[in-house]
Design a protein around this motif. Structure first.
Motif, PDB file in Angstrom:
ATOM      1  N   ALA A   1     -51.675  66.022  -6.326  1.00  0.00           N
ATOM      2  CA  ALA A   1     -52.575  65.192  -6.023  1.00  0.00           C
ATOM      3  C   ALA A   1     -52.732  64.342  -4.998  1.00  0.00           C
ATOM      4  N   ALA A   2     -51.737  64.055  -4.426  1.00  0.00           N
ATOM      5  CA  ALA A   2     -51.499  63.204  -3.130  1.00  0.00           C
ATOM      6  C   ALA A   2     -52.481  63.619  -2.116  1.00  0.00           C
ATOM      7  N   PRO A   3     -53.170  62.598  -1.530  1.00  0.00           N
ATOM      8  CA  PRO A   3     -52.748  61.096  -1.271  1.00  0.00           C
ATOM      9  C   PRO A   3     -53.080  60.327  -2.214  1.00  0.00           C
ATOM     10  N   ALA A   4     -53.580  60.492  -3.420  1.00  0.00           N
ATOM     11  CA  ALA A   4     -54.003  59.799  -4.626  1.00  0.00           C
ATOM     12  C   ALA A   4     -52.800  59.042  -4.922  1.00  0.00           C
ATOM     13  N   ARG A   5     -52.696  57.804  -5.821  1.00  0.00           N
ATOM     14  CA  ARG A   5     -51.658  57.268  -6.434  1.00  0.00           C
ATOM     15  C   ARG A   5     -51.439  58.096  -7.762  1.00  0.00           C
ATOM     16  N   VAL A   6     -50.304  58.699  -7.811  1.00  0.00           N
ATOM     17  CA  VAL A   6     -49.934  59.462  -8.885  1.00  0.00           C
ATOM     18  C   VAL A   6     -48.790  58.695  -9.758  1.00  0.00           C
ATOM     19  N   ALA A   7     -49.076  58.348 -11.050  1.00  0.00           N
ATOM     20  CA  ALA A   7     -48.046  57.702 -11.948  1.00  0.00           C
ATOM     21  C   ALA A   7     -47.687  58.732 -13.098  1.00  0.00           C
ATOM     22  N   ILE A   8     -46.314  58.986 -13.124  1.00  0.00           N
ATOM     23  CA  ILE A   8     -45.588  59.675 -14.120  1.00  0.00           C
ATOM     24  C   ILE A   8     -45.298  58.876 -14.991  1.00  0.00           C
ATOM     25  N   LEU A   9     -45.548  59.533 -16.384  1.00  0.00           N
ATOM     26  CA  LEU A   9     -45.556  58.855 -17.662  1.00  0.00           C
ATOM     27  C   LEU A   9     -44.253  59.450 -18.529  1.00  0.00           C
ATOM     28  N   ARG A  10     -42.957  58.729 -18.121  1.00  0.00           N
ATOM     29  CA  ARG A  10     -41.790  59.187 -18.605  1.00  0.00           C
ATOM     30  C   ARG A  10     -41.524  58.387 -19.906  1.00  0.00           C
ATOM     31  N   THR A  11     -42.287  59.039 -21.068  1.00  0.00           N
ATOM     32  CA  THR A  11     -42.209  58.451 -22.162  1.00  0.00           C
ATOM     33  C   THR A  11     -41.166  58.696 -23.184  1.00  0.00           C
TER      34      THR A  11
ATOM     35  N   GLY B   1     -45.246  57.068  -8.953  1.00  0.00           N
ATOM     36  CA  GLY B   1     -44.108  57.683  -9.197  1.00  0.00           C
ATOM     37  C   GLY B   1     -43.839  57.760 -10.589  1.00  0.00           C
ATOM     38  N   PRO B   2     -42.429  57.923 -10.926  1.00  0.00           N
ATOM     39  CA  PRO B   2     -42.009  57.861 -12.389  1.00  0.00           C
ATOM     40  C   PRO B   2     -42.055  56.332 -12.781  1.00  0.00           C
ATOM     41  N   VAL B   3     -42.515  56.231 -14.065  1.00  0.00           N
ATOM     42  CA  VAL B   3     -42.771  54.828 -14.960  1.00  0.00           C
ATOM     43  C   VAL B   3     -41.927  55.299 -16.039  1.00  0.00           C
ATOM     44  N   ASN B   4     -40.978  54.594 -16.236  1.00  0.00           N
ATOM     45  CA  ASN B   4     -40.281  54.778 -17.601  1.00  0.00           C
ATOM     46  C   ASN B   4     -41.091  53.833 -18.884  1.00  0.00           C
ATOM     47  N   LEU B   5     -41.515  54.644 -19.887  1.00  0.00           N
ATOM     48  CA  LEU B   5     -42.156  54.065 -20.902  1.00  0.00           C
ATOM     49  C   LEU B   5     -41.137  53.817 -22.020  1.00  0.00           C
ATOM     50  N   ALA B   6     -40.450  52.808 -22.201  1.00  0.00           N
ATOM     51  CA  ALA B   6     -39.667  52.771 -23.167  1.00  0.00           C
ATOM     52  C   ALA B   6     -39.508  51.058 -23.651  1.00  0.00           C
TER      53      ALA B   6
END
Length: 291
Positions: free
Chosen positions: A145-155, A211-216
């Motif tokens: 999806a770049a150049p959009a900001r992409v946030a990856i939910l590592r839940t 990028g990756p965001v840890n959801l914990a």
């Protein structure tokens, strides 16, 4: 903001839509059937989609449940395609329509079995088994999806009595057959559903989160700590450990995931000022049982 949400039929998606609307956002839900209520739009993930004008963010939660069935070859193909295909379609639409943000689901399988290693959002991923390889491909599809900001939910494990892994566990514990898995020393990343919902809103509002965001939850727990705490809250015994072969008899190959250790910490959320409502496994489970 106008937000488009896909894959929102489950116990996370529907509360997320309500949460976003309560925050003042205009939410469009993509569905694969005839729309049943205002705010729903039918789509086919295998075909290009035109997102509503002025869409500010897309949240993609699409994916068949990994623990819902035994992993036959056909079901593993469904697990894979139900993630990669809609993610690719949505990432293409986000890129071509200049949508600013894609928030895309992923999972902790990307980290593999790492023992006591503390895993931040910047920790390396692994490959070599089905879910790890899937996670790498899934996140790669989202990043197109770049150049959009992409946030990856590592839940991690989302905690709420109405769904996810906790729902069947509650029955087992209430019947008195709940217990730690194997040694119980493996780390189990978790997050209350309330904090998961709040974290999505925080990600949408925080430009630096990409990028990756840890959801914990901020205080990690072992499987033994999770088991003892849940048993205590339910006033049920947790004496007998459950051996790996027993879990394998019940769920097949998915049993491998239950015995992996992932000591994941939410460094990116902390760094950007996110304030957890439920910081300990006791607080998270108490909220899950009563909210």
């Amino acid at each position: 903001m106008r937000i488009v949400v896909a894959g929102a039929s489950g116990f996370l998606g529907q509360p997320l839509i309500a949460h976003l609307r309560s925050a003042g956002h205009q939410v469009t839900q993509l569905v694969r059937r005839e729309p049943e209520r205002p705010g729903q739009v039918r789509w086919d993930p295998t075909k290009p989609i035109r997102l509503p004008d002025e869409t500010g963010a897309v949240v993609n939660l699409c994916g068949a449940g990994v623990g819902d069935h035994r992993w036959s070859t056909a079901y593993k193909e469904l697990i894979y395609s139900s993630r990669i295909v809609p993610t690719t379609t949505l990432a293409t639409a986000v890129r071509e329509q200049d949508v600013p943000l894609l928030v895309n689901a992923s999972g902790v399988a990307a980290y593999g079995d790492r023992g006591d290693e503390v895993l931040t959002d910047d920790s390396a991923t692994v490959t070599g088994d089905f879910l790890a390889d899937l996670s790498v491909d899934w996140e790669g599809a989202a990043m197109t999806a770049a150049p959009a900001r992409v946030a990856i939910l590592r839940t991690g494990l989302p905690l709420h009595r109405s769904g996810g892994l906790l729902k069947p566990l509650l029955l087992a514990f209430k019947l008195g057959v709940g217990g730690k898995l194997g040694s119980g020393r493996q780390w189990l990343p978790w997050i209350s559903r309330t904090d998961w919902l709040r974290a999505i809103g925080h990600i949408i509002a925080t430009q630096e989160l990409a990028g990756p965001v840890n959801l914990a939850g901020p205080e990690a727990a072992t499987n033994a700590e999770f088991t003892t705490t849940l048993g205590g809250l339910l006033h049920r015994p947790t004496i007998m450990p459950i051996p790996e072969f027993g879990v394998r008899l019940l769920v097949g190959e998915f049993a491998n995931e239950a015995f992996k250790s992932t000591r994941m910490v939410p460094e990116a959320l902390r760094r950007t000022g996110f304030d957890f409502e439920h910081r300990t496994i006791r607080e998270g489970l108490t909220a899950a049982l009563h909210d």
